[in-house]
Scaffold this motif. Structure first.
Motif, PDB file in Angstrom:
ATOM      1  N   GLY A 153     -28.022   2.242  30.353  1.00 11.79           N
ATOM      2  CA  GLY A 153     -28.318   3.158  31.445  1.00 11.79           C
ATOM      3  C   GLY A 153     -29.148   4.322  30.937  1.00 11.79           C
ATOM      4  O   GLY A 153     -29.337   4.505  29.727  1.00 11.79           O
ATOM      5  N   SER A 154     -29.612   5.127  31.851  1.00  9.29           N
ATOM      6  CA  SER A 154     -30.548   6.201  31.522  1.00  9.29           C
ATOM      7  C   SER A 154     -29.936   7.273  30.626  1.00  9.29           C
ATOM      8  O   SER A 154     -28.801   7.717  30.838  1.00  9.29           O
ATOM      9  CB  SER A 154     -31.055   6.860  32.802  1.00  9.29           C
TER      10      SER A 154
ATOM     11  N   GLY B 294     -26.619  10.866  28.227  1.00  5.26           N
ATOM     12  CA  GLY B 294     -26.634  10.253  29.551  1.00  5.26           C
ATOM     13  C   GLY B 294     -25.553   9.214  29.730  1.00  5.26           C
ATOM     14  O   GLY B 294     -24.390   9.417  29.380  1.00  5.26           O
ATOM     15  N   ILE B 295     -25.935   8.059  30.276  1.00  5.79           N
ATOM     16  CA  ILE B 295     -24.989   6.970  30.523  1.00  5.79           C
ATOM     17  C   ILE B 295     -24.340   6.499  29.222  1.00  5.79           C
ATOM     18  O   ILE B 295     -23.153   6.148  29.198  1.00  5.79           O
ATOM     19  CB  ILE B 295     -25.689   5.801  31.238  1.00  5.79           C
ATOM     20  N   MET B 296     -25.102   6.506  28.148  1.00  3.39           N
ATOM     21  CA  MET B 296     -24.543   6.103  26.854  1.00  3.39           C
ATOM     22  C   MET B 296     -23.397   7.031  26.452  1.00  3.39           C
ATOM     23  O   MET B 296     -22.318   6.585  26.040  1.00  3.39           O
ATOM     24  CB  MET B 296     -25.644   6.105  25.787  1.00  3.39           C
ATOM     25  N   GLU B 297     -23.632   8.327  26.571  1.00  6.84           N
ATOM     26  CA  GLU B 297     -22.583   9.298  26.266  1.00  6.84           C
ATOM     27  C   GLU B 297     -21.367   9.084  27.165  1.00  6.84           C
ATOM     28  O   GLU B 297     -20.219   9.139  26.705  1.00  6.84           O
ATOM     29  CB  GLU B 297     -23.116  10.719  26.458  1.00  6.84           C
ATOM     30  N   ALA B 298     -21.625   8.837  28.442  1.00  4.70           N
ATOM     31  CA  ALA B 298     -20.526   8.664  29.390  1.00  4.70           C
ATOM     32  C   ALA B 298     -19.626   7.505  28.987  1.00  4.70           C
ATOM     33  O   ALA B 298     -18.394   7.603  29.031  1.00  4.70           O
ATOM     34  CB  ALA B 298     -21.083   8.434  30.796  1.00  4.70           C
ATOM     35  N   ALA B 299     -20.225   6.386  28.580  1.00  2.00           N
ATOM     36  CA  ALA B 299     -19.432   5.216  28.197  1.00  2.00           C
ATOM     37  C   ALA B 299     -18.657   5.473  26.909  1.00  2.00           C
ATOM     38  O   ALA B 299     -17.469   5.151  26.816  1.00  2.00           O
ATOM     39  CB  ALA B 299     -20.338   3.997  28.045  1.00  2.00           C
ATOM     40  N   ASN B 300     -19.318   6.044  25.905  1.00  2.00           N
ATOM     41  CA  ASN B 300     -18.596   6.384  24.678  1.00  2.00           C
ATOM     42  C   ASN B 300     -17.487   7.390  24.966  1.00  2.00           C
ATOM     43  O   ASN B 300     -16.397   7.323  24.377  1.00  2.00           O
ATOM     44  CB  ASN B 300     -19.553   6.954  23.634  1.00  2.00           C
ATOM     45  N   ARG B 301     -17.730   8.283  25.893  1.00  2.00           N
ATOM     46  CA  ARG B 301     -16.727   9.296  26.252  1.00  2.00           C
ATOM     47  C   ARG B 301     -15.510   8.657  26.905  1.00  2.00           C
ATOM     48  O   ARG B 301     -14.362   9.015  26.611  1.00  2.00           O
ATOM     49  CB  ARG B 301     -17.370  10.327  27.192  1.00  2.00           C
TER      50      ARG B 301
ATOM     51  N   ALA C 170     -20.002  -9.112  27.463  1.00  2.67           N
ATOM     52  CA  ALA C 170     -20.409  -8.753  28.818  1.00  2.67           C
ATOM     53  C   ALA C 170     -21.384  -7.594  28.735  1.00  2.67           C
ATOM     54  O   ALA C 170     -21.466  -6.897  27.719  1.00  2.67           O
ATOM     55  CB  ALA C 170     -19.201  -8.375  29.676  1.00  2.67           C
ATOM     56  N   LEU C 171     -22.101  -7.383  29.841  1.00  4.52           N
ATOM     57  CA  LEU C 171     -23.112  -6.338  29.919  1.00  4.52           C
ATOM     58  C   LEU C 171     -22.968  -5.607  31.244  1.00  4.52           C
ATOM     59  O   LEU C 171     -22.949  -6.238  32.302  1.00  4.52           O
ATOM     60  CB  LEU C 171     -24.504  -6.969  29.814  1.00  4.52           C
ATOM     61  N   ALA C 172     -22.856  -4.277  31.193  1.00  2.00           N
ATOM     62  CA  ALA C 172     -22.825  -3.441  32.396  1.00  2.00           C
ATOM     63  C   ALA C 172     -24.032  -2.515  32.349  1.00  2.00           C
ATOM     64  O   ALA C 172     -24.218  -1.778  31.378  1.00  2.00           O
ATOM     65  CB  ALA C 172     -21.538  -2.624  32.455  1.00  2.00           C
ATOM     66  N   VAL C 173     -24.859  -2.576  33.395  1.00  2.00           N
ATOM     67  CA  VAL C 173     -26.120  -1.836  33.399  1.00  2.00           C
ATOM     68  C   VAL C 173     -26.117  -0.851  34.561  1.00  2.00           C
ATOM     69  O   VAL C 173     -26.017  -1.240  35.728  1.00  2.00           O
ATOM     70  CB  VAL C 173     -27.327  -2.790  33.511  1.00  2.00           C
ATOM     71  N   PHE C 174     -26.258   0.414  34.221  1.00  2.00           N
ATOM     72  CA  PHE C 174     -26.304   1.495  35.205  1.00  2.00           C
ATOM     73  C   PHE C 174     -27.763   1.897  35.422  1.00  2.00           C
ATOM     74  O   PHE C 174     -28.649   1.463  34.677  1.00  2.00           O
ATOM     75  CB  PHE C 174     -25.459   2.671  34.704  1.00  2.00           C
ATOM     76  N   PRO C 175     -28.060   2.700  36.439  1.00  5.64           N
ATOM     77  CA  PRO C 175     -29.448   3.067  36.698  1.00  5.64           C
ATOM     78  C   PRO C 175     -30.148   3.618  35.458  1.00  5.64           C
ATOM     79  O   PRO C 175     -29.563   4.378  34.690  1.00  5.64           O
ATOM     80  CB  PRO C 175     -29.319   4.140  37.797  1.00  5.64           C
TER      81      PRO C 175
END
Length: 290
Positions: free
Chosen positions: A63-64, A133-140, A190-195
């Motif tokens: 994600g972005s 961004g989205i990367m931080e959110a997932a690790n968080r 699996a793969l989850a893709v956000f905007p």
């Protein structure tokens, strides 16, 4: 007969040629002929550390990098000058996807197996590109669940800093995009893709292409954000043009929330570690012949 003083050998000892090859960073880093060695080092370093941690499989979140956390969005809007306020508010409106990615990663980490190793192996560990961004959110989200998570960072001209939530010992940095992509794919269940933008599209379509061409095993894919994905990509036009088959759209689901994404992956056959036993005969993302 008077002996002459012993010549000083400082020049020889300090010459680049005298450095041990494995310790000569300039030699390893700057010779074009050693690109293959640098590829191998990027492969083995991450692979061996992940094995040491018992990371058997991952769930990748893309994600972005530009989508802000609620805290960052509020701070940017408050600090924006009048002429920049509209842009800050526009980016801030995307923060809901930060929260969805955070919720998704927390659910995956709590239920998927990252918290409960089986025979010393961890499954469904959250892995991202390691940035903001989205990367931080997932690790968080994984961090908040108390689970390890991975950050596969890349060296860029505008240096990408690792976010503060990936597990330090599992925070990597790559020079080569190709090797980074390989590590993202090779353990993926699996793969989850956000905007996201160009980088997200690149990573998404690489995985879809690998599956369409059967270069990897079937991996559940979910796109999060129906309005976004249905507006930026006209999948039906691809079918109408005859350039893809209708069945190709069956590779992925499109949903709106993090919990829906987790449920969609489970509906496609993704199982937590507790539902499996024993060791895998191969890495999850690789075909039999790899």
């Amino acid at each position: 007969m008077t002996e002459s003083p012993k010549p000083d050998n400082a020049q020889q000892r300090n010459a680049p040629s005298y450095a041990l090859p494995a310790q000569d960073i300039d030699f390893i880093s700057n010779r074009e002929e050693l690109r293959g060695l640098r590829f191998a080092l990027e492969y083995y370093k991450a692979d061996m550390i992940l094995q040491d941690w018992g990371v058997r499989s991952t769930i990748i979140v893309f994600g972005s990098a530009r989508i802000p956390s609620p805290e960052l969005a509020a701070a940017r809007i408050a600090a924006a000058p009048p002429e920049g306020r509209a842009r800050a508010e526009k980016l801030g409106a995307w923060m809901r996807y930060y929260e969805e990615a955070r919720a998704f990663a927390r659910l995956v980490s709590e239920e998927g197996g990252a918290l409960k190793p089986v025979h010393g192996q961890r499954d469904n560990v959250i892995a991202t590109g390691g940035g903001p961004g989205i990367m931080e959110a997932a690790n968080r989200g994984a961090h908040e669940a108390g689970a390890p998570s991975i950050g596969f960072n890349i060296t860029l001209p505008g240096e990408q800093e690792p976010n503060a939530y990936s597990t330090p010992d599992l925070t990597f940095r790559f020079h080569y995009f190709a090797m980074r992509k390989m590590h993202l794919a090779m353990r993926a269940r699996a793969l989850a893709v956000f905007p996201g933008g160009f980088g997200t599209m690149d990573e998404l379509f690489e995985i879809l292409t690998l599956q369409q061409t059967r270069k990897v095993t079937t991996t559940p894919v979910v796109l999060v954000g129906k309005d976004y994905w249905n507006s930026v990509i006209n999948f039906d036009a691809m079918i109408d043009s005859g350039l893809i088959e209708a069945a190709d759209l069956g590779i992925f689901d499109i949903v709106d929330t993090g919990p829906e994404a987790w449920n969609a992956l489970k509906a496609r056959g993704l199982k937590p570690a507790s539902a499996r036993s024993g060791k895998m005969s191969r890495r999850p993302g690789l075909p039999e012949q790899a």
